[in-house]
Motif scaffolding. Structure first.
Motif, PDB file in Angstrom:
ATOM      1  N   SER A   3       3.462  41.780 -14.976  1.00 40.64           N
ATOM      2  CA  SER A   3       4.316  40.628 -14.763  1.00 40.64           C
ATOM      3  C   SER A   3       5.460  40.979 -13.836  1.00 40.64           C
ATOM      4  O   SER A   3       5.881  42.122 -13.742  1.00 40.64           O
ATOM      5  N   LYS A   4       5.953  39.982 -13.143  1.00 37.82           N
ATOM      6  CA  LYS A   4       7.090  40.160 -12.264  1.00 37.82           C
ATOM      7  C   LYS A   4       8.350  40.254 -13.103  1.00 37.82           C
ATOM      8  O   LYS A   4       8.519  39.506 -14.069  1.00 37.82           O
ATOM      9  N   ALA A 141      16.664  41.700  -9.229  1.00 34.77           N
ATOM     10  CA  ALA A 141      15.657  41.626  -8.175  1.00 34.77           C
ATOM     11  C   ALA A 141      16.323  41.463  -6.817  1.00 34.77           C
ATOM     12  O   ALA A 141      15.923  42.104  -5.833  1.00 34.77           O
ATOM     13  N   THR A 145      16.383  44.109  -3.588  1.00 35.64           N
ATOM     14  CA  THR A 145      16.020  43.674  -2.236  1.00 35.64           C
ATOM     15  C   THR A 145      17.120  44.015  -1.244  1.00 35.64           C
ATOM     16  O   THR A 145      16.842  44.422  -0.102  1.00 35.64           O
ATOM     17  N   ARG A 191      10.743  48.804 -16.364  1.00 34.81           N
ATOM     18  CA  ARG A 191      11.234  47.574 -15.746  1.00 34.81           C
ATOM     19  C   ARG A 191      12.091  47.888 -14.519  1.00 34.81           C
ATOM     20  O   ARG A 191      12.000  47.193 -13.503  1.00 34.81           O
ATOM     21  N   GLN A 194       9.788  48.576 -11.823  1.00 33.87           N
ATOM     22  CA  GLN A 194       9.167  47.350 -11.328  1.00 33.87           C
ATOM     23  C   GLN A 194      10.074  46.623 -10.342  1.00 33.87           C
ATOM     24  O   GLN A 194       9.608  46.100  -9.322  1.00 33.87           O
ATOM     25  N   TYR A 195      11.361  46.587 -10.627  1.00 22.19           N
ATOM     26  CA  TYR A 195      12.301  45.958  -9.690  1.00 22.19           C
ATOM     27  C   TYR A 195      12.237  46.647  -8.331  1.00 22.19           C
ATOM     28  O   TYR A 195      12.200  45.984  -7.281  1.00 22.19           O
ATOM     29  N   VAL A 197       9.825  48.688  -7.034  1.00 21.91           N
ATOM     30  CA  VAL A 197       8.514  48.590  -6.393  1.00 21.91           C
ATOM     31  C   VAL A 197       8.292  47.179  -5.848  1.00 21.91           C
ATOM     32  O   VAL A 197       7.772  47.000  -4.736  1.00 21.91           O
ATOM     33  N   THR A 198       8.671  46.172  -6.614  1.00 23.79           N
ATOM     34  CA  THR A 198       8.518  44.790  -6.160  1.00 23.79           C
ATOM     35  C   THR A 198       9.337  44.530  -4.907  1.00 23.79           C
ATOM     36  O   THR A 198       8.915  43.792  -4.009  1.00 23.79           O
ATOM     37  N   ALA A 199      10.505  45.171  -4.803  1.00 21.36           N
ATOM     38  CA  ALA A 199      11.351  45.009  -3.618  1.00 21.36           C
ATOM     39  C   ALA A 199      10.732  45.668  -2.398  1.00 21.36           C
ATOM     40  O   ALA A 199      11.033  45.273  -1.263  1.00 21.36           O
TER      41      ALA A 199
END
Length: 273
Positions: A3-4, A141, A145, A191, A194-195, A197-199
Motif C-alpha cells: 500500500s502507498k 510523502a 519528494t 513505512r 516506503q516514503y 522509495v515511493t519518492a
C-alpha cells in the motif's frame, strides 16, 4: 509493501508544525536534552555524516536543523558547507548566532523554512540530513519528494528517527513523548522506507539504534531526579513548570516500552537514482 503510505493533511498542519518547533526551542527542552535534541547525540550525527560520505567538496542541507548543533559539528568534522533549514524563527536566530561564534562561520548558515516546501533550488545539494524530525512532518510523502528534488543526481539522504511498532502511542506515554519531541506520528521502519522509495530513492542503509533511545530516556530520568532535588533545595529554577511525579512515571513507562521493543530508533540512508 503493498500500500502507498498515508499522509496527514488538514487545516491544523501549521499548528502542529508550530507546536513541534516550540518544543524544540524551549529552555526546558534544552535543560533535559542538552544541545543535541535527539537520541545518540553528536556521535550518531557524526556516524550519519560518515555514511553520507561528507567532505570539504560537499554541499549539505540540514532539514529541521533546530538550534544548529548538528550542522556546526558536521562542518567542523568534515569541512562541508551546510545550510540548515528550520521552521522556528527563534531557533534560526539562535543557530546563526552559534554559527557566527564558531570556527566554521564561513561554512554554516541557517534560514527559516518548511521541510514540505524547502526554500532551495532543485538539484543543488550533495547530501541531506534530517534527524529525529521526519516523524513530525504532517505530510511525510511531500517532504520525501522535496528531499529528492533538492538533491543532485547521486545525492544521498540520511535520516535518523524514532520507530513505533504499536498501533497507537499508549495514553500513559503521550505526554512524555510529546515532551521529548513531537513523535506521536512515529512510523514503523518499513513505512519510512516506503516514503523514501515511493519518492524515488534507492535505499542504502537500514540500522536499528534502539540503545540510543534507551540511553536518552535514562539520562532524562536521571536529570529529573537531580532537578527535583535541587528545586526542593531552592538551588535550581527551571525554565517552565513540570510535574516531577508524572514525568518520572512516564519516563519509567517509556523505558519499559523501549525494552519491550514497542519503540526504537533507526538510521536510514538512501540515494537519488
Amino acid at each position: 509493501m503493498n500500500s502507498k503510505p498515508e499522509t496527514v493533511t488538514g487545516n491544523d498542519d501549521q499548528d502542529l508544525k508550530s507546536c513541534c518547533a516550540n518544543v524544540y526551542q524551549s529552555d526546558l527542552a534544552r535543560f533535559l536534552l542538552g544541545d543535541s535534541f535527539h537520541p545518540g547525540g553528536i556521535a550518531l550525527t557524526e556516524y550519519l555524516g560518515t555514511l553520507l560520505q561528507l567532505g570539504p567538496d560537499k554541499q549539505l542541507l540540514d532539514v529541521a536543523a533546530g538550534q544548529g548543533t548538528s550542522a556546526i559539528h558536521l562542518a567542523q568534522r568534515f569541512g562541508c558547507n551546510v545550510l540548515g533549514i528550520e521552521y522556528s524563527a527563534v531557533s534560526v536566530e539562535r543557530a546563526n548566532e552559534a554559527a557566527q561564534a564558531s570556527d566554521v562561520a564561513h561554512l554554516v548558515t541557517f534560514k527559516q523554512g518548511d521541510a514540505e516546501h524547502l526554500p532551495v533550488s532543485a538539484e543543488s545539494y550533495d547530501a541531506l540530513i534530517c534527524e529525529c524530525a521526519f516523524c513530525t512532518f504532517p505530510n511525510k510523502a511531500l517532504a520525501a519528494t522535496e528531499f529528492l528534488r533538492v538533491l543532485k543526481p547521486g545525492g544521498m539522504v540520511g535520516l535518523s528517527d524514532l520507530t513505533r511498532k504499536t498501533a497507537e502511542v499508549p495514553a500513559d506515554l503521550q505526554g512524555l513523548l510529546a515532551w521529548i519531541a513531537c513523535i506521536a506520528d512515529a512510523q514503523p521502519l518499513e513505512r519510512y522506507v516506503q516514503y523514501l522509495v515511493t519518492a524515488g530513492f534507492s535505499m542504502q542503509t537500514l540500522e536499528q539504534h534502539d540503545q540510543a533511545l534507551s540511553d536518552m530516556v535514562r539520562e532524562i530520568h536521571g536529570k529529573l531526579l537531580g532537578a527535583e532535588l535541587l528545586v526542593k533545595l531552592n538551588k535550581l529554577q527551571l525554565p517552565g513548570t513540570i510535574d516531577f511525579g508524572q514525568a518520572k512515571t512516564m519516563a519509567r513507562a517509556a523505558a519499559t516500552a523501549i525494552k519491550a521493543q514497542q519503540f526504537g530508533y533507526a538510521v536510514m540512508t538512501a540515494s537519488k537514482v
